[in-house]
Design a protein around this motif. Structure first.
Motif, PDB file in Angstrom:
ATOM      1  N   CYS A  19     -52.351  54.577 -10.673  1.00  0.00           N
ATOM      2  CA  CYS A  19     -51.229  53.887 -10.038  1.00  0.00           C
ATOM      3  C   CYS A  19     -51.483  53.675  -8.556  1.00  0.00           C
ATOM      4  O   CYS A  19     -50.898  52.803  -7.940  1.00  0.00           O
ATOM      5  CB  CYS A  19     -49.920  54.645 -10.260  1.00  0.00           C
ATOM      6  SG  CYS A  19     -49.738  56.151  -9.286  1.00  0.00           S
ATOM      7  N   ALA A  24     -52.044  55.230  -1.482  1.00  0.00           N
ATOM      8  CA  ALA A  24     -51.019  54.587  -0.666  1.00  0.00           C
ATOM      9  C   ALA A  24     -50.470  55.536   0.394  1.00  0.00           C
ATOM     10  O   ALA A  24     -50.105  55.118   1.485  1.00  0.00           O
ATOM     11  CB  ALA A  24     -49.883  54.083  -1.552  1.00  0.00           C
TER      12      ALA A  24
ATOM     13  N   ARG C 459     -48.710  51.681  -6.824  1.00  0.00           N
ATOM     14  CA  ARG C 459     -47.395  52.285  -6.687  1.00  0.00           C
ATOM     15  C   ARG C 459     -47.117  52.549  -5.218  1.00  0.00           C
ATOM     16  O   ARG C 459     -48.033  52.845  -4.460  1.00  0.00           O
ATOM     17  CB  ARG C 459     -47.391  53.618  -7.439  1.00  0.00           C
ATOM     18  CG  ARG C 459     -46.214  53.761  -8.332  1.00  0.00           C
ATOM     19  CD  ARG C 459     -46.389  54.941  -9.232  1.00  0.00           C
ATOM     20  NE  ARG C 459     -45.105  55.211  -9.855  1.00  0.00           N
ATOM     21  CZ  ARG C 459     -44.962  55.705 -11.070  1.00  0.00           C
ATOM     22  NH1 ARG C 459     -46.008  55.997 -11.787  1.00  0.00           N
ATOM     23  NH2 ARG C 459     -43.781  55.920 -11.559  1.00  0.00           N
ATOM     24  N   VAL C 460     -45.875  52.460  -4.836  1.00  0.00           N
ATOM     25  CA  VAL C 460     -45.521  52.645  -3.431  1.00  0.00           C
ATOM     26  C   VAL C 460     -45.376  54.139  -3.128  1.00  0.00           C
ATOM     27  O   VAL C 460     -44.692  54.860  -3.846  1.00  0.00           O
ATOM     28  CB  VAL C 460     -44.221  51.888  -3.103  1.00  0.00           C
ATOM     29  CG1 VAL C 460     -43.699  52.268  -1.727  1.00  0.00           C
ATOM     30  CG2 VAL C 460     -44.472  50.391  -3.185  1.00  0.00           C
ATOM     31  N   SER C 461     -46.053  54.575  -2.068  1.00  0.00           N
ATOM     32  CA  SER C 461     -46.010  55.994  -1.717  1.00  0.00           C
ATOM     33  C   SER C 461     -44.701  56.358  -1.036  1.00  0.00           C
ATOM     34  O   SER C 461     -44.057  57.331  -1.400  1.00  0.00           O
ATOM     35  CB  SER C 461     -47.174  56.329  -0.788  1.00  0.00           C
ATOM     36  OG  SER C 461     -47.068  57.650  -0.333  1.00  0.00           O
ATOM     37  N   ASN C 462     -44.324  55.583  -0.032  1.00  0.00           N
ATOM     38  CA  ASN C 462     -43.045  55.866   0.622  1.00  0.00           C
ATOM     39  C   ASN C 462     -42.520  54.642   1.360  1.00  0.00           C
ATOM     40  O   ASN C 462     -43.222  53.643   1.511  1.00  0.00           O
ATOM     41  CB  ASN C 462     -43.143  57.075   1.560  1.00  0.00           C
ATOM     42  CG  ASN C 462     -44.071  56.835   2.737  1.00  0.00           C
ATOM     43  OD1 ASN C 462     -45.087  56.172   2.611  1.00  0.00           O
ATOM     44  ND2 ASN C 462     -43.702  57.367   3.884  1.00  0.00           N
ATOM     45  N   ARG C 473     -45.074  51.377   2.120  1.00  0.00           N
ATOM     46  CA  ARG C 473     -46.492  51.752   2.123  1.00  0.00           C
ATOM     47  C   ARG C 473     -47.014  51.887   0.717  1.00  0.00           C
ATOM     48  O   ARG C 473     -46.650  52.800  -0.015  1.00  0.00           O
ATOM     49  CB  ARG C 473     -46.687  53.059   2.887  1.00  0.00           C
ATOM     50  CG  ARG C 473     -46.388  52.912   4.387  1.00  0.00           C
ATOM     51  CD  ARG C 473     -46.349  54.242   5.060  1.00  0.00           C
ATOM     52  NE  ARG C 473     -47.671  54.878   5.067  1.00  0.00           N
ATOM     53  CZ  ARG C 473     -47.882  56.119   5.489  1.00  0.00           C
ATOM     54  NH1 ARG C 473     -46.881  56.855   5.902  1.00  0.00           N
ATOM     55  NH2 ARG C 473     -49.093  56.625   5.475  1.00  0.00           N
ATOM     56  N   GLY C 474     -47.845  50.938   0.334  1.00  0.00           N
ATOM     57  CA  GLY C 474     -48.430  50.956  -1.004  1.00  0.00           C
ATOM     58  C   GLY C 474     -49.931  50.879  -0.917  1.00  0.00           C
ATOM     59  O   GLY C 474     -50.513  51.040   0.155  1.00  0.00           O
ATOM     60  N   ALA C 475     -50.543  50.646  -2.069  1.00  0.00           N
ATOM     61  CA  ALA C 475     -51.993  50.464  -2.081  1.00  0.00           C
ATOM     62  C   ALA C 475     -52.312  49.413  -3.128  1.00  0.00           C
ATOM     63  O   ALA C 475     -51.573  49.241  -4.094  1.00  0.00           O
ATOM     64  CB  ALA C 475     -52.696  51.771  -2.422  1.00  0.00           C
ATOM     65  N   PRO C 483     -55.002  50.578   1.352  1.00  0.00           N
ATOM     66  CA  PRO C 483     -53.593  50.709   1.731  1.00  0.00           C
ATOM     67  C   PRO C 483     -52.989  49.361   2.147  1.00  0.00           C
ATOM     68  O   PRO C 483     -53.647  48.551   2.792  1.00  0.00           O
ATOM     69  CB  PRO C 483     -53.631  51.664   2.921  1.00  0.00           C
ATOM     70  CG  PRO C 483     -54.888  52.436   2.744  1.00  0.00           C
ATOM     71  CD  PRO C 483     -55.864  51.474   2.137  1.00  0.00           C
TER      72      PRO C 483
END
Lengths: 175, 281, 666
Positions: A19, A24, C459-462, C473-475, C483
Motif C-alpha cells: 500500500c 509515505a 495509501r496516505v500516511s497522514n 502525505r502519500g506515496a 513520497p
C-alpha cells in the motif's frame, strides 16, 4: 531471505500488500535508494540478486529506526525489525554499502568500541575514533569547542567499574 | 521523601548535562531522592540494535539486572532513547523465555521480574504534577511547541504511553505552567536521531522541518524530553539554519527546564546557559 | 421380533477405498436381529434406493440401517425411500462411515472394524425405534421486515405484491436509509432520490404494508411460521393521526442548532423535525434529548402553534405485539466516521469529510444545493483528495475486509466533483481498483480517462492542516514508493462500511448468528446466501456484508421470494424429534413430580403445566406438558428432569443406552 525473516525475527514479508503507507510517512524516503515498500517487495521476490542489492543498499543504513512505518502499517509488519536484521546480515556477509560504510557504519563501530572499553559512551573519544575511521577530520571543528565551553564534552570518560562483565558481553558477540 | 531508582544514561553525563541538572534540581525541589542504578552501563543506543541483536538486548538487560539487584521497583529514565531501549528489551525478554535465557547467559546475570520503567513525562505526571501548582512562581507565559519525537510514543504497543498520533501529555503539563501549547503536526516526526554525527546533512533537513514548522506556527520555544532531539534541534542549529538559509533562533528546552524556570530555579539549576541557542528568561 | 436390514454404501470410492464394505456387510449379517445385509456402490442412486425398497418388501423389515455418508446429506433420501416401501421413515437410521471413518482413517482392518462398529450401534438403536409422525404447524402469512432502507423497501414491496401482509419496522423517523442520502448512483449517474422516493411512497400507500417508524424489535420468540414479536414504537410526541404534516411546528421551533443526521452534520435541524423533505411518513417527531420543553420544562411553542392539536408531550413508548410467519432482516450498514483516523486528524479537520458527507454536498437537495463547497469556509475546493480504503483492508484498525462499495463511489465522487468544478483537480489514492460489476470497470476508466481524476496508487500516511490547506502525505508505489505531498482544499475519506450499532443485540434477540464484525451470517455462503441459520429468518442487503444498491435489491428480492415460497404452504411439516413427558394409567398418570424445573429452563418456552383432574373436575395432579409445535428437540429438559420423566422422541434414553452398550459389549 524471505523465509529467514519468518524464522529469525517472526516477521512474514508476504503480509505486505504494497500500500506504500510506510514510504509515505518515512522521513527519509526521499533520500533512500529503495523506499520501505520497495524493500518489502524485494524480499517478497525471493530473488537472490535482489537480496544482495538490498544488503548493499544505503536505505537500510539511512533508516533511523523512528518506527513511523510500523506505527501506521495497516498490516502491522515490523519493518524496523526487518531493517535491523538486514543491517546485521549486511555486516555478516560483508556487503556494506560503500558510502554508508564511510559515515553511518563507521560511527556505529566507533560508538560500540567506546562502550566495549569503558562501558559507557564518551563523546571525545568516540568522535576522535570516528574521525579516524571516516577520515572526516575537519567535521564539527567549530562545534566541538563551543560544546566544550558549555561543559558538554567531559575530558575524561566515566567508566563502568565492572568492565569484566562488559567485556564478557562483547566477547560473546564477537564470537 | 520519595526514593526512586534512576538511570541517567550516557548523554546526561555529557552532551545533555543540563537535562540531568534540571532533573536533579526538580527532584530536590519536590523532595524526591533519585538513586542511580549502581554501576550502570550504556544502553547500546542505535548502534547496538543496528549491528547486533543480542548485544542490543544484553546491554539494557544488564542495566535492568543491576536495578533489580539494588531492589529497585521502578526506574526513572529521562533519556527517551534509553527509555525506549530498556522498555523494548524488557518486553522482548519477558515475552520470549528462550531469548531471555540466552541473554542471561551472555551477561552472567538474571532477571526475575519486570520493573516499572518511567519516562520523564510519566515521572512528572506521577511525582511532580500533584504538587506543581503550589510551586509555580513565574508562569511560563509563552506559546510553545511540544515536541515528543519518536521514542516516547513508538513502538506504541510496547510503550503504551500517551496516544500515538498527536500526543497530549507534554501539552497538558505545559498548560499547567501557564504556557500556550500550539497545535502543530510535527510532534512525532523524526529529528534524524542517531545520524547526527554521521549524516549531519540529513539531520539538518529533518530537524530543519521541525524548527521551521514550530516557528511558523508561532512557537516561542520547543519543549522536548529527549537528549537526541535536543542535540539535533539545538546543537545542530547552525547546520539547520544554513540548510534553510534563514536564521531560526527558537530555543529548545527540556520539559524539566521549563518546569524549573516556572518554579523559579536559577540558570545554574536548570542549566539553560549550556544551550547553543540562547534562552531568554 | 426385530427384522433389520443393513445397507453398506461404497460412496464410489469415498468409503470403499479404506473400508472393506463387503466385509462390513458380511459381519452385519451375523448380528442378532439382522435378516438382510448388502453393499452397493451408490446407495443413494435410484438402483441403490430400489435395493432398500425391495428388501423392505421381500424381507418384511421392521428397521433399516444405511451405513453411508453424513445423515445431514442423505437421511431425507433414505427415509423417503423407506416411506415409499411402506416403512415408517423414522424406522430408518444412518451410520456415518464416511466423515466419521473412511475419510479420516487409513485403509486397514481397524478402519473396517470401526465401520462395522458404527453400523452395529445403529442396529441396536433402530431395534428400539418406533414409528413417529411428522408434526404439522400452521403458517402465519405475515412477514416482518426490519429496516426500511432500499433492501427493506424492496423486500416489503415484493412480499406485499405477492399478496401477503408485511410489517415494516424502521428505527429512524423515516424510511429511505442511506440511499435517500446519496446524490447520484454508479455506474449510471442517475439521481438516487428520483429512483427511490417513488418506492418509498409506494410502501406508505400499499394496502398490505403496515409501517412502524421510530420503532425497534423488543423481543422475539416462536419459530418458523409462528413468530411472536414485540415491537417498541418509541414516543414521537406527535399524534400521527391528528398531524397533517403542515410543517408549521418545525419552522417555529426555537432549538435550531442540532446537527442533522440526514445531512451528516453539514446542516442543522430543529428539535421537532422531519428528517428530509421527501421523508415517509412526512410527519415530524420530537427529539426529546434536544427539545427545550423536555430539557427545561418550558417552551411548548409547537403545541401552541399546531392547528390540529397533534403535539403530545405525554406520549409514551408503545409495545406492539405482532405474529408473523417470517422475518426479513434488512438493517443495513454504517460507515466509520473521520474521528476513527488518528493519522488523518482524529476528525478535528472540518474539511476532512467522509463519503456520505460528500454525497450530501453533491446532492441537489443537500445543504449547498449541490454546489461543492468545503465545510470550513464555504470555498469551492480547487484540489480534492479522495482516499479509498480508509479503514478497510486494515487489520491494524480491526477491519480486515474490503468494504466493496468504496472503489466505485470514489470514482463517482471524483467524477461528480469534476462535473461541478471544471477547473478543479481530483486526486484519488487507492490500493486496488475493485470494479467488478456490470459497466463498473468502464465507469472507473471514464473517471480517469475522460474526467481526469488523478489516480495515485498508494495509501496516505497522514494529513495535517497548514495555512488553510490540508497537506496530504502519500506515496506513489508505482514510482518506487516516491513520497507525494498534495496541498488539498478538501479530503474525502472513503471510510469503512461496518455493521450497524445494535446489530449484535438484535441478532441475539432473533437467535441469528453473526460474524466477528457483527454482520449477520448467512446459512451457506454460496447456496443459502439470503437465509440465516434460524429457519424463517432471511437476510436482505448490507446487514450481511457491505453491498451496493443492485446487490442489496437483488438480495432483498431473493429474501422476498423465500418468504413467498414459505407462505405458499398453509402448513409446515416438522421433524417429530420433540420431547415428551411420559404418561401412565391411573393412579400414577405420570412419573412427573410437577417440579416445574423444565418449564424454567426450556429455551423455547415450549413447556406448560397440565392439570390432571378427576371426574368431579378436581385437580389431583399437576405435571409438565410439552407443546410439540414449540419444542425444538434440544433435550435440555431431558437432562434436567430429576425424575427422568421426559424423553426425546427418536433419541430416547433407551435408544442411546443401547447404542453405547453395543460399543461396550464388543
Amino acid at each position: 531471505m524471505n523465509n529467514e525473516l519468518d524464522i529469525h525475527i517472526g516477521v512474514n514479508p508476504a503480509r505486505c500488500y504494497q500500500c506504500g503507507k510506510c514510504s509515505a510517512g518515512c522521513p527519509l524516503a526521499d533520500d533512500m535508494d529503495f523506499t520501505s515498500n520497495v524493500v518489502m517487495r524485494m524480499l517478497q521476490s525471493e530473488d537472490e540478486s535482489l537480496d544482495k542489492e538490498l544488503l548493499q543498499s544505503q536505505a537500510i543504513w539511512l533508516c533511523a529506526s523512528c518506527e513511523m512505518c510500523i506505527s501506521r502499517c495497516p498490516m502491522e509488519i515490523d519493518i524496523p525489525k526487518i531493517m535491523d536484521y538486514l543491517r546485521q546480515q549486511s555486516i555478516a556477509k560483508g556487503l556494506q554499502n560503500k558510502s554508508a560504510n564511510k559515515n553511518i557504519i563507521s560511527f556505529h563501530h566507533s560508538f560500540l568500541d567506546m562502550i566495549r572499553f569503558t562501558g559507557r559512551s564518551y563523546e571525545i573519544g568516540m568522535i576522535a575514533d570516528y574521525k579516524l575511521r571516516s577520515r572526516k577530520l575537519l567535521q564539527d571543528l567549530t562545534l566541538a569547542p563551543k560544546m566544550f565551553l558549555k561543559g558538554k564534552l567531559p575530558l575524561f570518560p566515566e567508566m563502568v567499574k565492572d568492565r569484566k562483565n562488559i567485556k564478557r558481553i562483547f566477547k560473546h558477540i564477537d564470537t | 521523601m520519595t526514593k526512586l531508582g534512576f538511570y541517567p544514561g550516557c548523554s546526561l553525563e555529557g552532551t545533555a548535562r543540563e537535562y540531568n541538572e534540571s532533573v536533579m534540581s526538580l527532584a530536590t525541589l519536590f523532595d524526591i531522592q533519585l538513586e542511580q542504578v549502581p554501576d550502570w552501563n550504556c544502553c547500546g543506543a542505535t548502534a547496538a540494535h543496528n549491528l547486533n541483536k543480542i548485544l542490543s538486548l544484553s546491554l539494557p538487560a544488564r542495566i535492568l539486572a543491576q536495578a533489580e539487584k539494588a531492589g529497585m521497583k521502578e526506574i526513572i529514565v529521562p533519556c527517551a532513547a534509553c527509555y525506549s531501549r530498556l522498555s523494548v528489551t524488557q518486553h522482548e525478554l519477558f515475552e520470549n523465555s528462550e531469548l531471555k535465557k540466552q541473554v542471561e547467559e551472555v551477561m552472567d546475570m538474571t532477571l526475575s521480574s519486570p520493573i516499572r520503567i518511567l519516562n520523564v513525562v510519566q515521572f512528572i505526571q506521577e511525582f511532580i504534577l500533584p504538587h506543581l501548582s503550589e510551586k509555580i512562581v513565574k508562569p511560563f507565559d509563552k506559546e510553545v511547541a511540544c515536541y515528543y519525537g519518536c521514542l516516547l510514543v513508538r513502538p506504541h504497543d510496547i510503550l503504551q504511553f500517551d496516544r500515538l498520533e498527536d500526543p497530549q501529555t507534554i501539552d497538558r503539563i505545559m498548560e499547567q505552567l501557564g504556557a500556550k501549547p500550539i497545535d502543530w503536526p510535527f510532534k512525532t516526526e523524526c529529528c534524524g536521531a542517531g545520524l547526527s554525527v554521521s549524516r549531519t546533512d540529513l539531520v539538518a533537513k529533518l530537524s530543519g522541518k521541525i524548527v521551521k514548522e514550530a516557528t511558523e506556527r508561532g512557537a516561542k520555544a520547543i519543549i522536548t524530553a529527549c537528549p537526541m532531539c535536543h542535540a539535533n534541534l539545538d546543537m545542530r542549529r547552525s547546520a539547520i539554519n544554513s540548510y534553510l538559509a534563514k536564521k531560526y533562533d527558537v530555543p529548545v528546552l527540556y520539559i524539566t527546564q521549563a518546569i524549573g524556570m516556572a518554579c523559579g530555579l536559577n540558570n545554574k539549576q536548570t542549566g539553560i546557559y549550556r544551550h547553543l541557542v540562547k534562552v531568554n528568561n | 421380533m426385530a427384522r433389520i436390514g443393513v445397507f453398506i454404501c461404497h460412496c464410489g470410492e469415498n468409503i470403499s477405498a479404506t473400508v472393506d464394505c463387503a466385509k462390513v456387510s458380511e459381519l452385519a449379517a451375523g448380528l442378532p436381529g439382522v435378516v438382510y445385509s448388502t453393499d452397493y456402490k451408490y446407495m443413494c442412486s435410484d438402483p441403490g434406493q430400489s435395493k432398500i425398497k425391495e428388501a423392505i418388501r421381500e424381507h418384511n423389515l421392521t428397521g433399516v440401517v444405511v451405513s453411508a455418508c453424513s445423515p445431514r446429506m442423505h437421511e431425507p433420501t433414505f427415509r423417503k425411500a423407506c416411506a415409499e416401501a411402506g416403512l415408517n421413515p423414522y424406522l430408518c437410521e444412518m451410520a456415518n462411515i464416511r466423515e466419521h471413518c473412511s475419510w479420516v482413517h487409513e485403509k486397514g482392518d481397524a478402519t473396517t472394524q470401526k465401520a462395522f462398529d458404527l453400523t452395529r450401534t445403529l442396529v441396536e438403536k433402530v431395534k428400539n425405534n418406533h414409528p413417529l409422525e411428522s408434526i404439522k404447524v400452521p403458517v402465519n402469512k405475515t412477514a416482518i421486515v426490519i429496516g426500511g432502507g432500499v433492501a427493506g423497501i424492496q423486500a416489503s414491496l415484493d412480499i406485499a405484491n405477492g399478496g401477503h401482509q408485511v410489517i415494516l419496522v424502521e428505527k429512524q423517523p423515516s424510511i429511505g436509509g442511506h440511499m435517500s442520502q446519496l446524490s447520484e448512483t454508479f455506474p449510471t449517474l442517475d439521481c438516487s432520490q428520483c429512483i427511490l422516493t417513488p418506492r418509498m411512497v409506494e410502501v406508505a400507500q400499499h394496502p398490505n404494508i403496515t409501517l412502524y417508524t421510530c420503532s425497534e424489535i423488543e423481543s422475539m420468540d416462536g419459530f418458523i411460521g409462528n413468530f411472536n414479536v414485540k415491537i417498541r414504537k418509541k414516543a414521537k410526541s406527535v399524534n400521527e393521526k391528528l398531524c397533517t404534516g403542515c410543517g408549521l411546528c418545525t419552522t417555529k421551533c426555537p432549538t435550531k442548532n442540532i446537527p442533522s443526521e440526514f445531512e451528516q452534520g453539514l446542516a442543522n435541524r430543529t428539535a421537532i423535525y422531519v428528517p428530509f423533505p421527501q421523508a415517509v411518513p412526512n410527519k415530524p417527531v420530537i427529539d426529546r434529548a434536544n427539545c427545550r420543553y423536555f430539557l427545561t420544562g418550558k417552551c411548548k411553542v409547537c403545541q401552541k402553534l399546531c392547528p390540529t392539536g397533534a403535539i403530545d408531550f405525554e406520549q409514551e413508548d408503545e409495545i406492539i405485539d405482532v405474529k408473523a410467519g417470517a422475518i426479513v432482516l434488512a438493517t443495513g450498514f454504517e460507515i466509520k466516521n473521520t474521528d476513527f483516523f488518528p493519522e488523518y486528524g482524529y476528525g478535528k479537520y472540518k474539511d476532512v469529510i467522509n463519503g456520505l458527507q460528500f454525497e450530501r454536498l453533491a446532492s441537489a437537495s443537500g445543504p449547498t444545493q449541490g454546489a461543492i463547497r468545503r465545510p470550513s469556509d464555504g470555498k469551492t475546493p480547487e484540489k480534492v483528495v479522495f482516499i479509498a480504503c480508509a479503514g478497510s483492508r486494515d487489520p491494524a484498525k480491526g477491519i480486515p475486509y474490503c468494504s466493496k462499495i468504496c472503489c466505485m463511489y470514489t470514482a463517482k465522487h471524483a467524477m461528480l466533483y469534476k462535473h461541478k468544478v471544471h477547473e478543479g483537480t481530483p486526486y484519488v489514492f487507492y490500493m486496488d481498483i475493485r470494479a467488478a460489476g456490470k459497466n463498473y470497470d468502464e465507469f472507473t476508466r471514464r473517471a480517469i480517462e475522460e474526467d481526469g481524476a488523478k489516480y495515485i496508487r498508494g495509501r496516505v500516511s497522514n494529513i495535517y492542516e497548514k495555512d488553510g490547506k490540508l497537506i496530504v502525505r502519500g506515496a506513489d508505489t508505482l514510482l518506487g514508493g516516491k513520497p507525494v505531498e498534495i496541498d488539498a482544499d478538501m479530503v474525502v475519506l472513503a471510510t469503512a462500511a461496518v455493521s450497524c450499532d445494535g446489530s449484535e443485540s438484535l441478532a441475539q434477540k432473533l437467535h441469528v448468528s453473526y460474524d466477528p464484525y457483527k454482520f449477520f451470517a448467512e446459512a451457506h455462503p454460496k447456496l443459502k446466501p439470503v437465509e440465516t441459520n434460524t429457519a424463517g429468518i432471511y437476510l436482505a442487503g448490507a446487514c450481511q456484508a457491505p453491498k451496493d444498491i443492485p446487490e442489496s435489491v437483488a438480495a432483498a428480492s431473493g429474501a422476498a421470494a423465500k418468504v413467498i415460497c414459505l407462505f405458499s404452504n398453509d402448513e409446515l411439516t416438522r421433524e417429530p424429534i420433540v420431547a415428551k413427558v411420559n404418561r401412565m394409567p391411573p393412579p400414577i398418570f405420570s412419573t412427573c413430580m410437577g417440579c416445574e424445573m423444565c418449564i424454567s429452563i426450556c429455551p423455547y418456552q415450549a413447556i406448560d403445566k397440565e392439570n390432571i383432574t378427576n371426574r368431579n373436575g378436581e385437580v389431583i395432579k399437576t405435571i409438565a406438558k410439552i407443546n410439540p409445535g414449540l419444542c425444538q428437540g434440544c433435550g435440555t429438559c431431558v437432562a434436567f428432569c430429576k425424575s427422568k420423566s421426559i424423553d426425546l422422541e427418536g433419541y430416547s434414553n433407551k435408544q442411546v443406552y443401547e447404542e453405547v452398550l453395543a460399543l461396550l459389549n464388543n
